[in-house]
Each structure stands twice: as structure tokens, then as C-alpha cells.
Design an enzyme around this catalytic site. Structure first.
Site, mmCIF file in Angstrom:
data_model
loop_
_atom_site.group_PDB
_atom_site.id
_atom_site.type_symbol
_atom_site.label_atom_id
_atom_site.label_comp_id
_atom_site.label_asym_id
_atom_site.label_seq_id
_atom_site.Cartn_x
_atom_site.Cartn_y
_atom_site.Cartn_z
ATOM 1 N N ASP A 303 0.832 -1.212 0.000
ATOM 2 C CA ASP A 303 0.000 0.000 0.000
ATOM 3 C C ASP A 303 0.862 1.255 0.000
ATOM 4 O O ASP A 303 0.359 2.355 -0.195
ATOM 5 C CB ASP A 303 -0.935 0.020 1.223
ATOM 6 N N ASP A 313 4.876 7.902 1.178
ATOM 7 C CA ASP A 313 4.582 7.557 2.570
ATOM 8 C C ASP A 313 5.829 7.547 3.436
ATOM 9 O O ASP A 313 6.366 6.493 3.784
ATOM 10 C CB ASP A 313 3.834 6.215 2.666
HETATM 11 P P1 AMP Z 1 1.074 3.658 6.842
HETATM 12 O O1 AMP Z 1 1.874 2.741 7.702
HETATM 13 O O2 AMP Z 1 1.280 5.104 7.126
HETATM 14 O O3 AMP Z 1 1.221 3.359 5.387
HETATM 15 O O4 AMP Z 1 -0.451 3.393 7.221
HETATM 16 C C1 AMP Z 1 -1.094 2.145 7.047
HETATM 17 C C2 AMP Z 1 -2.576 2.319 7.100
HETATM 18 O O5 AMP Z 1 -2.979 2.836 8.377
HETATM 19 C C3 AMP Z 1 -3.153 3.259 6.067
HETATM 20 O O6 AMP Z 1 -4.409 2.796 5.667
HETATM 21 C C4 AMP Z 1 -3.271 4.549 6.832
HETATM 22 O O7 AMP Z 1 -4.217 5.412 6.278
HETATM 23 C C5 AMP Z 1 -3.692 4.050 8.207
HETATM 24 N N1 AMP Z 1 -3.326 4.992 9.270
HETATM 25 C C6 AMP Z 1 -2.093 5.235 9.773
HETATM 26 N N2 AMP Z 1 -2.125 6.178 10.719
HETATM 27 C C7 AMP Z 1 -3.426 6.548 10.846
HETATM 28 C C8 AMP Z 1 -4.119 7.494 11.660
HETATM 29 N N3 AMP Z 1 -3.499 8.264 12.551
HETATM 30 N N4 AMP Z 1 -5.455 7.597 11.497
HETATM 31 C C9 AMP Z 1 -6.107 6.842 10.602
HETATM 32 N N5 AMP Z 1 -5.520 5.933 9.814
HETATM 33 C C10 AMP Z 1 -4.191 5.792 9.926
HETATM 34 MG MG MG Z 2 0.598 4.188 3.777
#
Ligand code: AMP
Ligand code: MG
Length: 561
Positions: A303, A313
Site C-alpha cells: 500500500d 509515505d
Molecule cells: P502507513 O503505515 O502510514 O502506510 O499506514 C497504514 C494504514 O494505516 C493506512 O491505511 C493509513 O491510512 C492508516 N493509518 C495510519 N495512521 C493513521 C491514523 N493516525 N489515522 C487513521 N488511519 C491511519
Molecule cells: Mg501508507
């Protein structure tokens, strides 16, 4: 409605119409955000979520959900990137307007925007995770510039969406400073990346358990506006495939190809394969750049893989300080180190394999997809060899001869603590063309000593091996009869002197959390010219100080952002 390169509209009447299509010509700048030429093709061409409910839930048969950013209490702009303003065709003065602050902190939108959160899935740490989606990102809209470039504007940390699962949709200042600075640093290093337009604090507090130790605390909230042609990920296709939603899969692929890869022609099984090969090629090039500058992404889940081959990201990423291919900055990955620096090339291939599986129903033939996967391997190997030769200052690479020289160096460096950035930068100062006499050991090592964390430890076998390698290196360079000054000039173009060292980012965060964004802005400025020595700014090229070895944020990071 589609918009031509000159901003003119075509195909009127197709799909949803939007407020206005402005004619903006190359070189023209606009002075208000509403004059931007919005063309929200993603939301116009793809199916949206029929349910209008901003609650965590599964979203089916849709590529996105419309959602408004959450208003903030007391937004304050800490920094912006003038280069991104320019890229968008915005007048530099726009950044000082209240409209800019309100829009890019999530407090206001322009009529022609179409705010939404995208629906996608992904493999996290090797396991299928199902629906993920934009849980803390809201795309405001898409613009086409006078130069014909398409850019999506996306707020990160602007409140909950249907994809927020159990979290709050917010971002804290420390992670936002890191995303803002690293996006721009990577761009100036020549690494394909999403960009960052702005960094604003919200005036709201966000609760985070920074160390995952059950001791949450309040931290300042922030919003970054990031910019990319699109935020479509490998996981966008994987989710549609996992649900057997072949209509959505095809619509996503057709939208991606016709909008972002039009040179490949009208979608067909051959074109899907050609497109996949192009994604593979771009991904290979991106990861070669990561390896060149010592960047460790930290969370290469599918993702987090952009369909454009852009670094995306910025979470618990880090920069190699001492050269250690086994290092990952991500505490969540400390046990298996799946995303360690040395594994990134292989993970790129693994992730592409997931994408190939996802789009298989569009091609229905394994062989061409397998061949396209080979594109990744071949491209990576060719480009990596050329990149390493350039780092060593070899003008005319001879892979058979150079491979052992490169391989032996990369085996040697982890044997003692030596700063990757400074080692390669200093290698250009090892004299080869001047004077015929064989230099003494001391003379040979002298230009490099500053790169070692503890030069006193450069003893015994490591010292012997290092000297032997340096003599082989001199021999290889001498065979090219290039003047040292010319070699240095070439090496200095690929071996940066300034990178966003983990502890420098942390120092900027410390100040920003006290309300002072000066260091954020100074780092942004230093990192604008990462290959050029900047007198008076030596402290930004120094190796990690001892205190930073173990401090949180300077060595290891959690995903808690
Ligand atoms: P990431 O590790 O940043 O790629 O995030 C993985 C998933 O978790 C993605 O779907 C993000 O949108 C979700 N996510 C991460 N942090 C948050 C947050 N603070 N609030 C809502 N969703 C989050
Ligand atoms: Mg992400």
C-alpha cells in the site's frame, strides 16, 4: 470532462461536470487557488462510494469515498516549498495568503475541488491485510498546470475518513516535519518522490503512544500537503482483485493507463503488460536511487508503493549513517528486518509480484507478466552497477572487472563503523593522477579518516583490508587516466554531502515543537543543494554525534505517527 494540455476542455458532457475549466498557459502563474485548473479525473472516471457516512467501514465497488477535511483550531504555516508552488503554477506570494493557510490546513476548500479518501488494500510485512485506504489522507483535487502536468493535492493528517479504522485520521508534528523535509530533500537529490507543498500546525493536540509502551501523551497536530500525479498504489489493484471485483480492477487500470501512461496506447492485454513493465522499470530506478543515497524506506508494504515509481509515505524511514545493509529504522520491523536497506531491491521485486498477481485477470497469460517482472531484475542490476561505478568515480564501467571491486568494498564497510555519505564523498579526495609515487598507508587513508566513527578502531585486519582495497581502487582509476579534479567533479554529482540525517530531522522537530520553525526552513534550504558544499553550513554534513546514537527519533522510529 477531459482537459487538454493547454487547459482547454474536451468531451464536454461526459461524467460529472465540475465548476470551471480555466485556460492557463505555459509559464503563466496564478495568484489565487481558485484560479487553478482543477480536473478531478480520478473521482470523475472511477466509481465512488455510494454510502455517505464518515465512519470506519468496508467500502465495496468503489475507488474512493467523498469526505471533507476536519476543521482545525488555530492553523499556522511553518514552512512551504517554493519549488512546489512554482511547479503548480502558483505565484510565490500565494503562500503568504490566508486562503493558502486555510486550504492547506484543512479549514477551507475551493469549489472546484472534490475532496475524497481513496480505497486500497495491501500486503503489510508480507501478509495480506485487506482494506486499508486513506485513513489519514484526504485528496483535495487534481489540477492540470499550464505546462500540461497533472498534480493531485493531498492533505495528510486532516481528520478521519471511512478508512481510519480504529485511529483518528490525524498526524503529529514530528512525523509531518519528517515527511515535509524528506520529500523535498529526496527531490533535490534526484530521487523520484512525491512532493510536499506545505507544513502547518493545527493548534490541536493529538494523543499518541510514541513508544508503544502504554504511556500515551499529547503532541501537537500538523498537516502536510503532498503532491503527486496520483496516489494510486499497488494495493489499489490488489484490493479489487482480492474481492474478485474485476470491473473495478479494469476501471482502475484503464484510468491509470489513459490518464498517466497515455503513450502506451489504448488498454488491451498487451498494453496492461507493457504498463506493468513500465511500473517495474520505474520501481527499479527508484530503488537504485535509494541505495545510492542510503535511504531506508522502513515500511515497503504494497500500500506504500506508488504506481508511478515515486517514493511515497514517509513514515519510520531513515538514512544510513554507518554503512550497514542490515539496518532498518523501523522498530516495528526490528525482529525480522524485512525492510532493511540491503533487502529493499528484493522487496521491490516481491511487491511487483503482488501487483502482477493482482492484474493477472486483465492479461490472462502468465508468461508476458513473468517477462515483465524480469524487466525489474535486469533494469535493477544494470542501473545498480552503473550507479555504483559512478559512486566510485569510474568513467567507463567494465562490469566484469568492477563487480569484485564494488562487492569487496560493500563487504568491507560494515566491518567497522564508517559513515556512508562521508565515505563516498571523501573517496573523491583519494589522489590517483597526481605524482607517480605509491602513497604511504597514512597518505592513502588520510582523506577518509573523517568518515570513520572511531578512526582508532581502524586497526588490525580491517585496516589491512581497507588499505588493500584502496590500492586496488587506485589501480582501477589510474587505468582511466582521468585527472583527479575531473573525477571529483563527477563523483560529487552522485555522492551527496548533505542528506537528511536522522538526528538533524530530530533537532528541527525539537525546535518546531517549541514553536520555532527556523531549523525546518534552514534544513529545507541546505537540502536544496545536497551536492554542493555550502560554506558556514558544515554542521549539516557532520556525522551523527554520539548523543544521537540511542535517542528516540535519531536512531529508531516507531510507526506511531
Ligand atoms: P502507513 O503505515 O502510514 O502506510 O499506514 C497504514 C494504514 O494505516 C493506512 O491505511 C493509513 O491510512 C492508516 N493509518 C495510519 N495512521 C493513521 C491514523 N493516525 N489515522 C487513521 N488511519 C491511519
Ligand atoms: Mg501508507
Amino acid at each position: 470532462m477531459a482537459v487538454g494540455a493547454d487547459g482547454s476542455s474536451a468531451g464536454a458532457g461526459e461524467g460529472r461536470t465540475h465548476t470551471a475549466v480555466w485556460r492557463i498557459y505555459p509559464g503563466e502563474v496564478v495568484t489565487t487557488l481558485s484560479e487553478l485548473n482543477f480536473d478531478n479525473r480520478f473521482t470523475e472516471q472511477l466509481p465512488g462510494d455510494p454510502v455517505d457516512l464518515n465512519r470506519p467501514r468496508q467500502v465495496h465497488q468503489a475507488a474512493f469515498s467523498r469526505v471533507q477535511p476536519t476543521a482545525t483550531t488555530a492553523p499556522r504555516l511553518l514552512a512551504h516549498s517554493p519549488e512546489v508552488l512554482d511547479m503548480l503554477g502558483l505565484d510565490p506570494a500565494v503562500a503568504a495568503t490566508d486562503e493558502f493557510l486555510q486550504v492547506f490546513s484543512g479549514n477551507a476548500t475551493i469549489d472546484a475541488m472534490d475532496p475524497h479518501a481513496a480505497c486500497y488494500g495491501g500486503h503489510q510485512f508480507g501478509n495480506w491485510a485487506g482494506q486499508l485506504g486513506d485513513g489519514r489522507a484526504i485528496t483535495l483535487g487534481e489540477i492540470v498546470t499550464g505546462a500540461g502536468e497533472r498534480h493531485m493535492l493531498q492533505l495528510k493528517g486532516a481528520g478521519p475518513t471511512p478508512y481510519s479504522r480504529t485511529a483518528d485520521g490525524l498526524a503529529v508534528l514530528r512525523s509531518s516535519v519528517r515527511e515535509f523535509l524528506c520529500s523535498e530533500a529526496m527531490h533535490h537529490l534526484g530521487v523520484p518522490t512525491t512532493r510536499a507543498l506545505s507544513l502547518a500546525t493545527t493548534g490541536d493536540q493529538v494523543m499518541r503512544d510514541m513508544f508503544y509502551d502504554g504511556r500515551p501523551g499529547l503532541e501537537p497536530g500538523a498537516v502536510v500537503c503532498r503532491v503527486a500525479p496520483s496516489f494510486i498504489r499497488f494495493g489499489s489493484f490488489e484490493l479489487a482483485r482480492s474481492r474478485d471485483d474485476l470491473d473495478l480492477l479494469r476501471q482502475l487500470a484503464d484510468h491509470t493507463i489513459t490518464t498517466h501512461f497515455p503513450e502506451l496506447g489504448d488498454p488491451s492485454p498487451e498494453v496492461y503488460t507493457a504498463w506493468f513493465a513500465e511500473v517495474a522499470r520505474r520501481t527499479a530506478d527508484m530503488i537504485v536511487h535509494w541505495q545510492r543515497v542510503g535511504f531506508v524506506h522502513g515500511v515497503m508494504n504494497t500500500d506504500n508503493m506508488s504506481i508511478h515509481g515515486l517514493t511515497i509515505d514517509y513514515g519510520p524511514y531513515g538514512w544510513l549513517e554507518d554503512y550497514d545493509p542490515g539496518w532498518t529504522p523501523n522498530t516495528t520491523d526490528a525482529q525480522h528486518k524485512r525492510y532493511r536497506h540491503g533487502a529493499q531491491p528484493h522487496i521491490g521485486q516481491w511487491n511487483l509480484t503482488q501487483l502482477a498477481n493482482a492484474i493477472y485477470p486483465l492479461v490472462e497469460d502468465v508468461e508476458p507478466l513473468q517477462a515483465a517482472l524480469e524487466v525489474y531484475v535486469n533494469r535493477f542490476n544494470d542501473e545498480w552497477g552503473a550507479m555504483m561505478a559512478a559512486k566510485l568515480g569510474i568513467a567507463a564501467p567494465d562490469p566484469e572487472r568492477d563487480q569484485p571491486l564494488i562487492g569487496d568494498l560493500l563487504d568491507l564497510l560494515p566491518k567497522t563503523e564508517v559513515d556512508m555519505t562521508l565515505f563516498f564523498r571523501s573517496l573523491a579526495d583519494v589522489a590517483v593522477s597526481e605524482g607517480d609515487a605509491e602513497p604511504s598507508d597514512e597518505m592513502l587513508l588520510a582523506p577518509l579518516l573523517g568518515a570513520y566513527y572511531d578512526p582508532i578502531l581502524l586497526t588490525g585486519d580491517v585496516r589491512v583490508e581497507t588499505l588493500a582495497w584502496l590500492r586496488r581502487y587506485r589501480e582501477r582509476i589510474a587505468a582511466e587516466s582521468r585527472a583527479d579534479a575531473d573525477r571529483k567533479a563527477a563523483m560529487d554529482q552522485v555522492n551527496p554531502i548533505y542528506v537528511l540525517r536522522n538526528y538533524l530531522a530530530q533537532l528541527a522537530i525539537d525546535d518546531a515543537e517549541k514553536g520555532d520553525p527556523a531549523l525546518v526552513n534552514e534544513l529545507l534550504d541546505v537540502l536544496r543543494n545536497p551536492y554542493t558544499e555550502q560554506p558556514g553550513r558544515e554542521r549539516f554534513s557532520e556525522k551523527r554525534p554520539d548523543w544521537a546514537r540511542t535517542r528516540a527519533g535519531c536512531s529508531m522510529l516507531s510507526c506511531s505517527s
